[in-house]
Write a protein that holds these residues in place. Structure first.
Motif, PDB file in Angstrom:
ATOM      1  N   ASN A 179      -5.284   8.132  -0.530  1.00 20.12           N
ATOM      2  CA  ASN A 179      -5.006   9.512  -0.090  1.00 20.12           C
ATOM      3  C   ASN A 179      -4.726   9.567   1.402  1.00 20.12           C
ATOM      4  O   ASN A 179      -3.884  10.332   1.864  1.00 20.12           O
ATOM      5  N   LYS A 180      -5.460   8.768   2.169  1.00 18.84           N
ATOM      6  CA  LYS A 180      -5.222   8.716   3.617  1.00 18.84           C
ATOM      7  C   LYS A 180      -3.813   8.206   3.925  1.00 18.84           C
ATOM      8  O   LYS A 180      -3.092   8.778   4.749  1.00 18.84           O
ATOM      9  N   THR A 187       2.946   5.461  -0.289  1.00 18.27           N
ATOM     10  CA  THR A 187       2.364   5.500  -1.629  1.00 18.27           C
ATOM     11  C   THR A 187       1.894   4.112  -2.027  1.00 18.27           C
ATOM     12  O   THR A 187       2.694   3.173  -2.092  1.00 18.27           O
ATOM     13  N   GLU A 226     -11.987  10.932   4.031  1.00 16.84           N
ATOM     14  CA  GLU A 226     -11.690  12.193   3.325  1.00 16.84           C
ATOM     15  C   GLU A 226     -11.673  13.382   4.286  1.00 16.84           C
ATOM     16  O   GLU A 226     -11.099  14.419   3.986  1.00 16.84           O
ATOM     17  N   LYS A 264      -1.246   8.402   2.074  1.00 17.61           N
ATOM     18  CA  LYS A 264      -0.282   9.437   1.658  1.00 17.61           C
ATOM     19  C   LYS A 264      -0.270  10.562   2.698  1.00 17.61           C
ATOM     20  O   LYS A 264       0.777  10.982   3.188  1.00 17.61           O
ATOM     21  N   ARG A 265      -1.460  11.038   3.045  1.00 19.79           N
ATOM     22  CA  ARG A 265      -1.594  12.194   3.945  1.00 19.79           C
ATOM     23  C   ARG A 265      -1.073  11.893   5.357  1.00 19.79           C
ATOM     24  O   ARG A 265      -0.300  12.664   5.926  1.00 19.79           O
ATOM     25  N   ASP A 266      -1.470  10.762   5.908  1.00 18.60           N
ATOM     26  CA  ASP A 266      -1.167  10.491   7.323  1.00 18.60           C
ATOM     27  C   ASP A 266       0.141   9.730   7.517  1.00 18.60           C
ATOM     28  O   ASP A 266       0.744   9.809   8.583  1.00 18.60           O
ATOM     29  N   ASN A 267       0.533   8.946   6.540  1.00 13.26           N
ATOM     30  CA  ASN A 267       1.665   8.035   6.753  1.00 13.26           C
ATOM     31  C   ASN A 267       2.802   8.211   5.748  1.00 13.26           C
ATOM     32  O   ASN A 267       3.821   7.529   5.853  1.00 13.26           O
ATOM     33  N   GLY A 268       2.591   9.079   4.748  1.00  8.75           N
ATOM     34  CA  GLY A 268       3.623   9.256   3.720  1.00  8.75           C
ATOM     35  C   GLY A 268       3.845   7.987   2.909  1.00  8.75           C
ATOM     36  O   GLY A 268       4.921   7.763   2.366  1.00  8.75           O
ATOM     37  N   PRO A 303     -10.705  15.803   7.430  1.00  5.71           N
ATOM     38  CA  PRO A 303      -9.451  16.020   8.150  1.00  5.71           C
ATOM     39  C   PRO A 303      -9.516  15.356   9.531  1.00  5.71           C
ATOM     40  O   PRO A 303     -10.605  15.218  10.104  1.00  5.71           O
TER      41      PRO A 303
END
Ligand code: PMP
Ligand code: GLU
Length: 396
Positions: free
Chosen positions: A79-80, A88, A283, A82-86, A285
Motif C-alpha cells: 500500500n505504501k 504496483t 499505514e 502504491k500510495r507514495d510511489n504509484g 499518513p
C-alpha cells in the motif's frame, strides 16, 4: 594470530560507523566532541509507533516470522508503494529484511557472479562498494563533482557500461551528497539502460520523504524499466527508527524469491516486534512524520548559511537527505597548525582534533575532494560546530 578469511581481510571497515565509534570513545575520555558524522536522526521514534511495539509484546508476538516478513507488513508495504510511489507490487515481490543494509547485501549476493561489474555513481553510500566486493562483484566508480551537482549524466552512464555490467546502484535522495534525481533526469538515464536490457538497477530510496525540492521519483515508475528495478527502502531515516532494523525491497518476483532463500539461510525473518511496529508506521499518513522533515529543512538552511561563511568550503545546496558534502580541496597542500593537509581524510582528522567536530572523509564515498557533515543534529550543536570549525581554521 588467527588466519581470518581473505574475504574479511579485504573488506574496509565502514567509515561512518568507525567515526561514530571514535566519537563515542573521545566523548568517554571527556572530550567535548560534536558528532556530525553519523547519518542518524536525533529524534525519538514517534509515540504511535512505540505504542504499536508495546502492544505487539503484550500480544505475544515472539515467534519466528515468515522469512520474508509478516503478510500484514507486506500488505502495508504494498500500500505504501502504491500510495507514495504509484508502484504496483504483489506479495511475491516484497522481502522485509534487517535494515536496508541487509536488503542491499541480499540483492548483491543473489545477483552477482565473480567479476560482474556494478556501476556506482560517486559519491555513493559508504557500504555499496564493500557489499559489492563481498559478493565478488567489481565496483565501477563514475565520478561526479560539486560542479555537476553530483549527478551522473546519461553520457557518463553509457561510457561506463561494458559487456560485464550487471547492475547500477544509486541512492536518490543521495547519501552523502543530498542530490535528488528529478523524473526527467531518471528518464534520461533509463533511455540509456533500455539499450542494455540485461542491466538491473538498485534504486535506494531510503531518504524518499526527506526531500526539499518536490516530488520523489522512482526508476521503477517507468514501464520499460519496472521489470529490471529493485526498489530498496526502509524506516530508519524518515521514521527515526535506525535501531529497529527494518528495511525492505519491491522487486521482480524471481529476485525477491532469491533474496528470501538467501535470508532464510543467514538471518531468518527480521525482528518480530519491529515488524509489527513498522506496520503501524507505514499505514500512518506521511503528515505524522512531517514535523521531523520540517526540522531537517530548517537545519539545512542553518548549516548552509553558516558553512557558506567559512572560506574554503565549496557547497552545492543539498536537495534531500540530511547531509552536506562540501568540496574542501582548497585546503589540500596547506599546513594548518602542525597538520599537513594532503587530502580530505587529513582535513576531517584536523576538524576532529582541532575543532572537536566529527565529520566523514569523502574518500569513504568515492569522492576524495569532499567531506560529509550530517545535520541530523540539534540547532545548538550545528551552530556550535560551525563556530568551532570557523575558529579552528582562522587560528590555523
Ligand atoms: N542506504 C542508504 C543510502 C543509507 O544512508 C543507509 C543508512 N544506514 C542505508 C541504506 C541502510 O539503512 P538501514 O540498514 O538502517 O535500513
Ligand atoms: N547510513 C548512515 C550513515 O551513512 C548510518 C551509518 C551506516 O549504516 O553506515 O551514516
Amino acid at each position: 594470530m588467527y588466519q581470518l578469511s581473505d574475504r574479511i581481510n579485504n573488506m574496509s571497515t565502514s567509515q561512518t560507523l568507525a567515526m561514530a565509534a571514535k566519537t563515542r570513545e573521545l566523548k568517554a575520555e571527556g572530550k567535548d566532541i560534536i558528532g556530525l558524522s553519523l547519518g542518524e536522526p536525533d529524534f525519538n521514534t514517534p509515540d504511535f509507533i512505540k505504542e504499536a511495539a508495546i502492544q505487539a509484546i503484550n500480544d505475544n508476538y515472539n515467534s519466528y516470522t515468515p522469512v520474508d516478513g509478516y503478510v500484514e507488513l507486506k500488505d502495508a508495504i504494498i500500500n505504501k508503494f502504491k500510495r507514495d510511489n504509484g508502484l504496483t507490487y504483489d506479495r511475491s515481490q516484497i522481502v522485509v529484511s534487517t535494515g536496508a543494509k541487509q536488503s542491499l547485501a541480499n540483492v548483491a549476493m543473489v545477483m552477482l557472479n565473480p567479476g560482474d561489474e556494478v556501476i556506482l555513481p560517486c559519491p555513493y553510500w559508504v557500504s555499496y562498494a564493500e557489499i559489492v566486493k563481498l559478493a565478488e562483484g567489481v565496483p565501477v566508480e563514475v565520478p561526479t563533482s560539486v560542479e555537476s551537482d553530483f549527478k551522473m549524466t546519461p553520457q557518463q552512464l553509457e561510457a561506463a557500461i561494458t559487456p560485464k555490467t550487471k547492475m547500477l546502484w544509486y541512492s536518490s535522495p543521495s547519501n552523502p551528497s543530498g542530490m535528488v534525481y528529478s523524473k526527467d533526469e531518471l528518464r534520461a538515464l533509463a533511455d540509456v539502460l533500455v539499450k542494455h536490457p540485461n542491466i538491473i538497477v538498485v534504486s535506494d530510496e531510503i531518504y524518499e520523504h526527506i526531500n526539499f525540492v518536490g516530488e520523489h521519483a522512482s526508476m521503477a515508475q517507468f514501464e520499460d524499466m519496472y521489470d529490471r528495478v529493485v526498489t530498496v527502502n526502509g524506516v530508519s531515516k524518515a521514521f527515526a527508527m535506525t535501531g529497529w532494523r527494518i528495511g525492505y525491497i519491491g522487486a521482480p518476483a524471481e529476485i525477491a524469491r532469491a533474496c528470501n532463500k538467501m535470508q532464510g539461510q543467514i538471518t531468518s525473518g527480521a525482528n518480530c516486534i519491529a515488524q509489527r511496529a513498522v506496520i503501524t508506521a507505514l499505514e500512518a499518513p506521511v503528515s505524522k512524520i512531517q514535523y521531523m522533515i520540517d526540522r531537517f529543512k530548517s537545519r539545512r538552511k542553518l548549516i548552509i548559511d553558516l558553512l557558506s561563511d567559512i572560506p574554503g568550503f565549496t557547497i552545492t545546496e543539498p536537495e534531500g537527505a540530511f547531509y552536506v558534502f562540501p568540496d574542501v580541496s582548497y585546503f589540500f597542500g596547506k599546513t594548518l597548525n602542525d597538520y599537513e593537509i594532503k587530502d580530505a581524510t587529513d582535513f576531517s582528522m584536523f576538524l576532529l582534533e582541532r575543532a572537536l567536530v566529527a565529520t566523514v572523509t569523502g574518500d569513504a564515498f568515492g569522492s576524495p575532494n569532499c567531506i560529509r557533515l550530517s545535520y541530523a543534529a540539534s540547532e545548538t550543536e550545528i551552530e556550535e560546530a560551525m563556530k568551532r570549525i570557523k575558529n579552528a581554521l582562522s587560528e590555523a
